[in-house]
Motif scaffolding. Structure first.
Motif, PDB file in Angstrom:
ATOM      1  N   THR A 139      43.826  50.931  39.351  1.00 61.96           N
ATOM      2  CA  THR A 139      44.199  51.204  40.743  1.00 61.96           C
ATOM      3  C   THR A 139      43.835  49.975  41.577  1.00 61.96           C
ATOM      4  N   GLN A 140      44.210  50.004  42.830  1.00 62.82           N
ATOM      5  CA  GLN A 140      43.888  48.838  43.662  1.00 62.82           C
ATOM      6  C   GLN A 140      42.400  48.797  43.991  1.00 62.82           C
ATOM      7  N   THR A 141      41.832  49.976  44.278  1.00 61.37           N
ATOM      8  CA  THR A 141      40.406  50.038  44.632  1.00 61.37           C
ATOM      9  C   THR A 141      39.742  51.217  43.921  1.00 61.37           C
ATOM     10  N   CYS A 142      38.426  51.194  43.898  1.00 63.55           N
ATOM     11  CA  CYS A 142      37.660  52.319  43.361  1.00 63.55           C
ATOM     12  C   CYS A 142      36.509  52.603  44.326  1.00 63.55           C
ATOM     13  N   ASP A 143      36.080  53.831  44.351  1.00 62.67           N
ATOM     14  CA  ASP A 143      34.905  54.189  45.149  1.00 62.67           C
ATOM     15  C   ASP A 143      33.689  54.110  44.229  1.00 62.67           C
ATOM     16  N   VAL A 144      32.919  53.063  44.375  1.00 66.54           N
ATOM     17  CA  VAL A 144      31.770  52.885  43.489  1.00 66.54           C
ATOM     18  C   VAL A 144      30.465  53.255  44.194  1.00 66.54           C
ATOM     19  N   ALA A 145      30.586  53.940  45.322  1.00 67.65           N
ATOM     20  CA  ALA A 145      29.378  54.347  46.040  1.00 67.65           C
ATOM     21  C   ALA A 145      28.527  55.248  45.137  1.00 67.65           C
ATOM     22  N   GLY A 146      27.288  54.929  44.988  1.00 67.65           N
ATOM     23  CA  GLY A 146      26.385  55.742  44.169  1.00 67.65           C
ATOM     24  C   GLY A 146      26.389  55.349  42.709  1.00 67.65           C
ATOM     25  N   ALA A 147      27.318  54.483  42.318  1.00 69.89           N
ATOM     26  CA  ALA A 147      27.387  54.076  40.911  1.00 69.89           C
ATOM     27  C   ALA A 147      26.354  52.993  40.630  1.00 69.89           C
ATOM     28  N   THR A 148      25.937  52.928  39.387  1.00 64.46           N
ATOM     29  CA  THR A 148      24.914  51.959  39.005  1.00 64.46           C
ATOM     30  C   THR A 148      25.569  50.656  38.562  1.00 64.46           C
ATOM     31  N   PRO A 149      25.198  49.519  39.165  1.00 60.74           N
ATOM     32  CA  PRO A 149      25.777  48.249  38.719  1.00 60.74           C
ATOM     33  C   PRO A 149      25.306  47.908  37.308  1.00 60.74           C
ATOM     34  N   LEU A 150      26.205  47.352  36.550  1.00 67.24           N
ATOM     35  CA  LEU A 150      25.892  46.879  35.195  1.00 67.24           C
ATOM     36  C   LEU A 150      26.066  45.363  35.204  1.00 67.24           C
ATOM     37  N   PRO A 151      25.580  44.693  34.197  1.00 67.48           N
ATOM     38  CA  PRO A 151      25.762  43.236  34.174  1.00 67.48           C
ATOM     39  C   PRO A 151      27.248  42.888  34.217  1.00 67.48           C
ATOM     40  N   PRO A 152      27.625  41.906  35.064  1.00 71.36           N
ATOM     41  CA  PRO A 152      29.041  41.536  35.141  1.00 71.36           C
ATOM     42  C   PRO A 152      29.526  40.920  33.832  1.00 71.36           C
ATOM     43  N   THR A 153      30.826  40.961  33.697  1.00 76.53           N
ATOM     44  CA  THR A 153      31.440  40.368  32.505  1.00 76.53           C
ATOM     45  C   THR A 153      32.633  39.542  32.970  1.00 76.53           C
ATOM     46  N   SER A 154      33.374  39.045  32.027  1.00 73.56           N
ATOM     47  CA  SER A 154      34.560  38.281  32.429  1.00 73.56           C
ATOM     48  C   SER A 154      35.802  38.894  31.782  1.00 73.56           C
ATOM     49  N   GLY A 155      36.889  38.912  32.576  1.00 70.81           N
ATOM     50  CA  GLY A 155      38.143  39.429  32.040  1.00 70.81           C
ATOM     51  C   GLY A 155      38.878  38.316  31.324  1.00 70.81           C
ATOM     52  N   GLY A 156      40.145  38.580  30.983  1.00 69.45           N
ATOM     53  CA  GLY A 156      40.955  37.557  30.330  1.00 69.45           C
ATOM     54  C   GLY A 156      41.049  36.339  31.227  1.00 69.45           C
ATOM     55  N   GLY A 157      40.910  35.155  30.650  1.00 74.15           N
ATOM     56  CA  GLY A 157      41.011  33.933  31.420  1.00 74.15           C
ATOM     57  C   GLY A 157      39.754  33.598  32.177  1.00 74.15           C
ATOM     58  N   GLY A 158      38.694  34.378  31.943  1.00 75.17           N
ATOM     59  CA  GLY A 158      37.408  34.080  32.543  1.00 75.17           C
ATOM     60  C   GLY A 158      37.210  34.588  33.945  1.00 75.17           C
ATOM     61  N   ALA A 159      38.133  35.398  34.451  1.00 72.86           N
ATOM     62  CA  ALA A 159      37.975  35.947  35.801  1.00 72.86           C
ATOM     63  C   ALA A 159      36.760  36.866  35.833  1.00 72.86           C
ATOM     64  N   PRO A 160      35.953  36.791  36.885  1.00 72.05           N
ATOM     65  CA  PRO A 160      34.748  37.637  36.949  1.00 72.05           C
ATOM     66  C   PRO A 160      35.109  39.111  37.156  1.00 72.05           C
ATOM     67  N   VAL A 161      34.354  39.966  36.479  1.00 70.25           N
ATOM     68  CA  VAL A 161      34.574  41.413  36.582  1.00 70.25           C
ATOM     69  C   VAL A 161      33.238  42.088  36.835  1.00 70.25           C
ATOM     70  N   GLN A 162      33.151  42.808  37.939  1.00 69.34           N
ATOM     71  CA  GLN A 162      31.939  43.561  38.252  1.00 69.34           C
ATOM     72  C   GLN A 162      32.016  44.925  37.558  1.00 69.34           C
ATOM     73  N   ARG A 163      30.887  45.319  36.951  1.00 65.89           N
ATOM     74  CA  ARG A 163      30.905  46.610  36.230  1.00 65.89           C
ATOM     75  C   ARG A 163      29.944  47.596  36.893  1.00 65.89           C
ATOM     76  N   TYR A 164      30.340  48.859  36.929  1.00 61.09           N
ATOM     77  CA  TYR A 164      29.498  49.931  37.475  1.00 61.09           C
ATOM     78  C   TYR A 164      29.596  51.137  36.548  1.00 61.09           C
ATOM     79  N   GLN A 165      28.591  51.960  36.582  1.00 60.16           N
ATOM     80  CA  GLN A 165      28.641  53.204  35.827  1.00 60.16           C
ATOM     81  C   GLN A 165      28.281  54.354  36.753  1.00 60.16           C
ATOM     82  N   ALA A 166      29.132  55.381  36.714  1.00 57.29           N
ATOM     83  CA  ALA A 166      28.882  56.540  37.573  1.00 57.29           C
ATOM     84  C   ALA A 166      27.625  57.250  37.097  1.00 57.29           C
ATOM     85  N   PRO A 167      26.868  57.814  38.015  1.00 56.76           N
ATOM     86  CA  PRO A 167      25.635  58.503  37.605  1.00 56.76           C
ATOM     87  C   PRO A 167      25.944  59.708  36.725  1.00 56.76           C
ATOM     88  N   ALA A 168      25.078  59.943  35.766  1.00 56.59           N
ATOM     89  CA  ALA A 168      25.276  61.048  34.822  1.00 56.59           C
ATOM     90  C   ALA A 168      25.312  62.393  35.527  1.00 56.59           C
TER      91      ALA A 168
END
Lengths: 623, 188
Positions: free
Chosen positions: B89-118
């Motif tokens: 989707t264009q956006t996500c609601d990551v409010a309350g989600a736990t940040p995870l270590p960032p990674t890189s997508g194809g071509g090295g673009a930065p990707v922020q990762r989050y995990q929703a609380p259990a």
């Protein structure tokens, strides 16, 4: 008494002798027949037949002794009176034409198939289409302005939304169920499912993206080719037009309105760049071609007209080209000049288009009416499905085989009329078969019982009761069954009972069939009189056991719908009264099982199950 | 009749096309139309989700693409149908989600990762991958606690293809513009 003549006379004649017997010759083809009659015989007895048609003409002399067979004589005889043999190579009276719309749709369908195959086979061809589409899309989006964008969005949202299409479809289904047009309903539902499935699967197969090179400003779903919203809207609108709008001018206007709606929505979707021009076109072709083919094949107007007026089917086209073809064909093939062609008794006929022909005075005959039945290929299809249903529902007692062609239809009716006449039963004299379009449309022309009344409206006295019962006795003795004895098929003229509609006549029918004929005749007569009186007269022609068998056989569907309606309206339980009068007999089972019936039933059940599963599976798609 | 026959034949043979996995595979040798469609669904997204080679027991079961959303899902012979779901989707609601270590997508673009609380989804695992112009929601129908082996496998499925790959491919092959991120402005 007998007269005998040899070679072709070129005309027919039947005359009444001074002693009341009838004798004459008929020969309006190339051979002659002879027949004889004697006082007290209701009908002239055939002595020798050369050409069966002549026999029927002889039959036209009714029991009162008044010869009507002169009416059978085509003026001029062979080669005269306007008769003309169609030379080889000359088109028939009504050449088969697909019609403009038919040709267009078939051409377009073939083109689309070729293009789709080319696109799938050659990647470069697909790219070429994308470039062409992009160029068209760029041209359209160049006119984008605020108000036009709002208008196009509104059109697309209202007309192409699942909500709107769902409402239209459900409304159509409800209307068709309310009108009990089950065949139209199933065709509509089938067309929708086929189009939706085909559009979806084709889109996945072709896997074409949304328009490239322009900014998309509307909402969309899935691959673009063909446009599923356009296909969905087209199949819905065409389905509504073919199932709810009467043929002729209303349907013509409806088609134009649908065309305008599709054009508007198609343009709007290209304007919003949610569909490519070819996707719109492909979707419309799919959405129109499938229901048009479905409705024309399954619910042809000649057999299943969409009409809201009882007794009239405005769709019947006996004017225009067909009307002219009928006039030409009757003149050339029978030598009769038709002055007027009118549909008649449509409400009671689903198996043909009954017509009244007004023919000009000729050959010493005054201007008069003739009766004709127009049979088309659609009637053959309807007959097949009718018999399939009957076989499944009632089994081997309906030992009837479907006809394979229209020619066989008319040939059979011609034969049964001649056969009935041959055994002395008063039926309309057949004038012959007229070819309108080879293997597709034929007309059988026969005598019109002028001055006769349907038995339901005529006075029924002892003479009429005896006449009706004698008629069944004659059928039995000749090894025949009429299979459609009902008030509409029994006419009374001068106290004589005349039988019409010989199409369902069966030679060497099952005993059950013959018994049912007797019961139905007795019921027709008793509706107008009373059961004890009819029973008393029946004993003069049938044994008690035979009458008991008749009412043991006549149950439920064994009686034609019209007769069941008449019994219901009458209020008396005439069947029970007859059963009480006759000796007790166990009911004759209607349901009979055979391997064919079981196989057919299983096949139909399997198909129905698949159809239900598909509809259930794709119900969200349909609605 | 021709149209009906074609429609019926199409329905019958349409299952003969490419497998669902091939359609969304990150390693596919030919450009897959589904990615072009994904790119059109979320034109701002600079990365497009795809499926890396799947271990045994997993299969791509289906996809859905419409304006604003692109989604495909995988079935597992252990975790059942739709065990993993990938949604762009264009956006996500990551409010309350736990940040995870960032990674890189194809071509090295930065990707922020989050995990929703259990606490929000106790029996499922939901991760968000945020990047320029888009967000991928990765939903597993199990957790590391309930199915540790599956969770390890599932961590390797999700891949990304840079949008510019398709922009360039379409420009090269067709001379057309895949409008949106990484592409020149389009008319309209």
């Amino acid at each position: 008494m007998c007269c005998q003549l040899g070679a072709a006379c070129g005309k027919a004649d039947a005359s009444l002798r001074g002693d009341g017997s009838a004798a004459g010759i008929i020969s309006y083809h190339t051979r002659a027949i002879t027949f004889s009659g004697s006082p007290g015989q209701a009908w002239p007895r055939l002595v020798q037949a050369g050409d069966g048609r002549a026999v029927a003409a002889a039959m036209a002399t009714d029991g009162a002794g008044a010869s009507r067979s002169r009416g059978v004589t085509p003026p001029g005889g062979p080669g005269g009176g306007g008769r003309r043999r169609r030379p080889s190579g000359e088109p028939p009276p009504l050449p088969r034409r697909l019609g403009v719309s038919g040709r267009i749709w078939i051409t377009v369908a073939v083109l689309v198939i070729a293009v789709a195959a080319l696109t799938l086979a050659l990647r470069g061809a697909g790219f070429g289409f994308d470039r062409w589409n992009a160029a068209q899309a760029r041209g359209v989006v160049s006119i984008r302005t605020g108000w036009l964008t709002a208008l196009m969005s509104g059109i697309n949202t209202v007309l192409a939304s699942r909500w709107m299409i769902g409402v239209l479809r459900l409304g159509t289904l409800v209307a068709l169920a309310g009108l009990r047009r089950w065949r139209h309903l199933l065709t509509f539902l089938g067309s929708v499912v086929v189009v939706e499935l085909a559009a979806y699967q084709l889109s996945v197969l072709i896997a074409s993206p949304r328009p490239l090179g322009v900014r998309i400003i509307g909402s969309w779903e899935g691959f673009s080719e063909p446009s599923r919203p356009m296909a969905a809207l087209a199949v819905t609108l065409v389905g509504i037009i073919y199932s709810l709008v009467p043929a002729g001018r209303p349907r013509s206007w409806g088609s134009r309105a649908a065309g305008v709606a599709l054009l508007l929505v198609g343009f709007a979707r290209v304007y919003l760049a949610v569909d490519e021009p070819t996707a719109v076109l492909f979707g419309v072709i799919l959405g129109v071609a499938v229901p048009v083919a479905g409705f024309r094949f399954v619910t042809p107007d000649e057999v299943f007209p969409v009409t809201y007026r009882r007794g009239k089917a405005a769709h019947l086209d006996v004017g225009g080209r067909r009307g002219q073809a009928i006039r030409t064909a009757v003149l050339e093939q029978l030598g009769l000049a038709v002055l007027d062609v009118k549909p008649v008794g449509l409400e009671g006929s689903a198996g043909s288009t009954p017509l009244r022909l007004r023919v000009a005075a000729a050959g010493g005959e005054p201007e008069r009416d003739l009766f004709a039945k127009l049979y088309a290929i659609s009637h053959v299809r309807a007959d097949r499905s009718y018999k399939l249903g009957r076989t499944i529902l009632y089994g081997a007692l309906e030992d009837e085989a479907p006809f394979q062609s229209v020619r066989r239809f008319v040939e059979y009716e011609d034969y049964t009329l001649l056969r009935l006449a041959h055994v002395g039963i008063a039926v309309p004299a057949p004038f012959g078969i007229v070819e309108i379009t080879p293997e597709r449309e034929y007309l059988i022309v026969m005598e019109f019982f002028a001055g006769a009344q349907e038995i339901g409206a005529a006075p029924v006295d002892d003479q009429v009761i005896d006449g009706g019962l004698l008629l069944v006795r004659q059928l039995w003795d000749a090894g025949l069954a009429h299979r459609d004895i009902k008030p509409a098929n029994l006419m009374v003229r001068d106290g004589k009972v005349l039988l019409v509609d010989a199409f369902f006549v069966q030679v060497r029918p099952s005993p059950w069939r013959q018994a049912v004929d007797l019961a139905n005749m007795m019921l027709c007569l008793a509706v107008r009189t009373d059961a004890p009186r009819v029973y008393r007269h029946a004993l003069g022609y049938f044994t008690e056991d035979e009458i008991a068998e008749a009412f043991a056989a006549a149950r439920g569907v064994a009686s034609p719908t019209q007769l069941r309606g008449a019994l219901k309206q009458d209020g008396r339980d005439l069947v029970a009264e007859f059963r009480a009068l006759a000796p007790t007999r166990r009911p004759v089972a209607i349901q009979r099982w055979s391997v064919r019936r079981i196989a057919l039933s299983l096949l139909v059940l399997a198909l129905a199950a698949v159809a239900v599963l598909v509809v259930v599976r794709y119900w969200t798609v349909v609605a | 009749m021709v149209a009906v026959a074609v429609a019926a034949a199409t329905v019958a043979v349409s299952g003969c096309g490419a497998s669902q996995y091939q359609r969304v595979s990150c390693t596919s040798t030919s450009p897959q139309a589904i990615f072009v469609l994904e790119a059109q669904a979320v034109p701002s997204a600079t990365l497009l989700p795809c499926a890396e080679p799947l271990p045994g027991g997993w299969s791509v079961a289906g996809f859905e693409v419409r304006s604003g959303l692109a989604q495909f899902w995988l079935d597992s012979d252990q975790a059942g149908a739709r065990a993993a779901e990938v949604t762009l989707t264009q956006t996500c609601d990551v409010a309350g989600a736990t940040p995870l270590p960032p990674t890189s997508g194809g071509g090295g673009a930065p990707v922020q990762r989050y995990q929703a609380p259990a606490a929000q989804q106790p029996h499922a695992t939901i991760r968000y991958y945020l990047f320029t112009g888009g967000c991928v929601t990765y939903r597993l129908s199990f957790t590391r606690q309930t199915a540790p082996a599956l969770a390890d496998q599932a961590g390797q499925f999700l891949g990304f293809t840079p949008r510019w790959v398709y922009v360039n491919s379409i420009r090269r092959d067709q001379g057309l513009t895949l409008c949106g991120a990484e592409a020149p402005p389009c008319p309209g």
